[in-house]
Design a protein around this motif. Structure first.
Motif, PDB file in Angstrom:
ATOM      1  N   SER A 132      -1.114   0.685 -14.714  1.00  0.00           N
ATOM      2  CA  SER A 132      -2.616   0.828 -14.551  1.00  0.00           C
ATOM      3  C   SER A 132      -2.741   1.544 -13.002  1.00  0.00           C
ATOM      4  N   SER A 133      -1.988   1.276 -12.162  1.00  0.00           N
ATOM      5  CA  SER A 133      -2.097   1.793 -10.671  1.00  0.00           C
ATOM      6  C   SER A 133      -1.810   3.260 -10.676  1.00  0.00           C
TER       7      SER A 133
ATOM      8  N   LYS B 133       0.830  -1.016   0.075  1.00  0.00           N
ATOM      9  CA  LYS B 133       0.059   0.133   0.277  1.00  0.00           C
ATOM     10  C   LYS B 133       0.934   1.191   0.040  1.00  0.00           C
ATOM     11  N   TYR B 134       0.584   2.248  -0.648  1.00  0.00           N
ATOM     12  CA  TYR B 134       1.455   3.360  -1.103  1.00  0.00           C
ATOM     13  C   TYR B 134       1.159   4.432  -0.232  1.00  0.00           C
TER      14      TYR B 134
ATOM     15  N   LYS C 222       2.326   8.606  -3.667  1.00  0.00           N
ATOM     16  CA  LYS C 222       1.384   8.925  -4.959  1.00  0.00           C
ATOM     17  C   LYS C 222       1.479  10.272  -5.562  1.00  0.00           C
TER      18      LYS C 222
ATOM     19  N   ILE D 104       6.012  -0.203 -10.297  1.00  0.00           N
ATOM     20  CA  ILE D 104       4.264  -0.123 -10.035  1.00  0.00           C
ATOM     21  C   ILE D 104       3.662  -0.433 -11.324  1.00  0.00           C
ATOM     22  N   SER D 105       2.734  -1.131 -11.149  1.00  0.00           N
ATOM     23  CA  SER D 105       1.963  -1.182 -12.532  1.00  0.00           C
ATOM     24  C   SER D 105       1.438   0.104 -13.201  1.00  0.00           C
TER      25      SER D 105
ATOM     26  N   GLU E 184       6.420   3.641 -14.416  1.00  0.00           N
ATOM     27  CA  GLU E 184       6.235   2.016 -13.946  1.00  0.00           C
ATOM     28  C   GLU E 184       7.488   1.177 -13.741  1.00  0.00           C
TER      29      GLU E 184
ATOM     30  N   ASN F  47      -4.604   5.105 -12.634  1.00  0.00           N
ATOM     31  CA  ASN F  47      -5.646   5.366 -11.765  1.00  0.00           C
ATOM     32  C   ASN F  47      -5.368   6.418 -10.424  1.00  0.00           C
ATOM     33  N   TRP F  48      -4.281   6.547 -10.135  1.00  0.00           N
ATOM     34  CA  TRP F  48      -3.848   7.950  -9.020  1.00  0.00           C
ATOM     35  C   TRP F  48      -3.887   9.030  -9.861  1.00  0.00           C
TER      36      TRP F  48
END
Length: 91
Positions: free
Chosen positions: A37-38, A5-6, A11, A34-35, A29, A41-42
């Protein structure tokens, strides 16, 4: 940092690097493992929608109703109970 969890600070740092124009989603990435997509999303949740990172934990969960009118709810419940009673008596 995979499967972690970041923190909101982390972020924000990643998003700021993207927004500055120096990094792409793909390069971030690879840089932080980190993916893609993550990170996207952020970016879309925090930057595009303007969500304040500091208030995320405060706003989690179901929203609390501020102005609950118990008398109105009680009257609705009484009418519904009368309706159900009438339905049962018809049978």
């Amino acid at each position: 940092m995979p499967n972690n969890k970041y923190t909101n600070e982390f972020k924000k740092k990643v998003i700021d690097e993207y927004v500055s124009g120096n990094e792409s989603f793909y390069s971030l990435e690879r840089k932080y493992n980190i993916s893609n997509s993550s990170i996207k999303n952020w970016y879309y949740n925090f930057y595009k929608k303007g969500i304040d990172l500091a208030t995320i934990k405060e706003n989690r969960g179901r929203k609390k109703e501020e102005n609950i009118d118990y008398k109105e709810r009680y009257e609705i419940l009484k009418k519904y109970q009368a309706f159900l009673k009438a339905q049962r008596e018809r049978k």
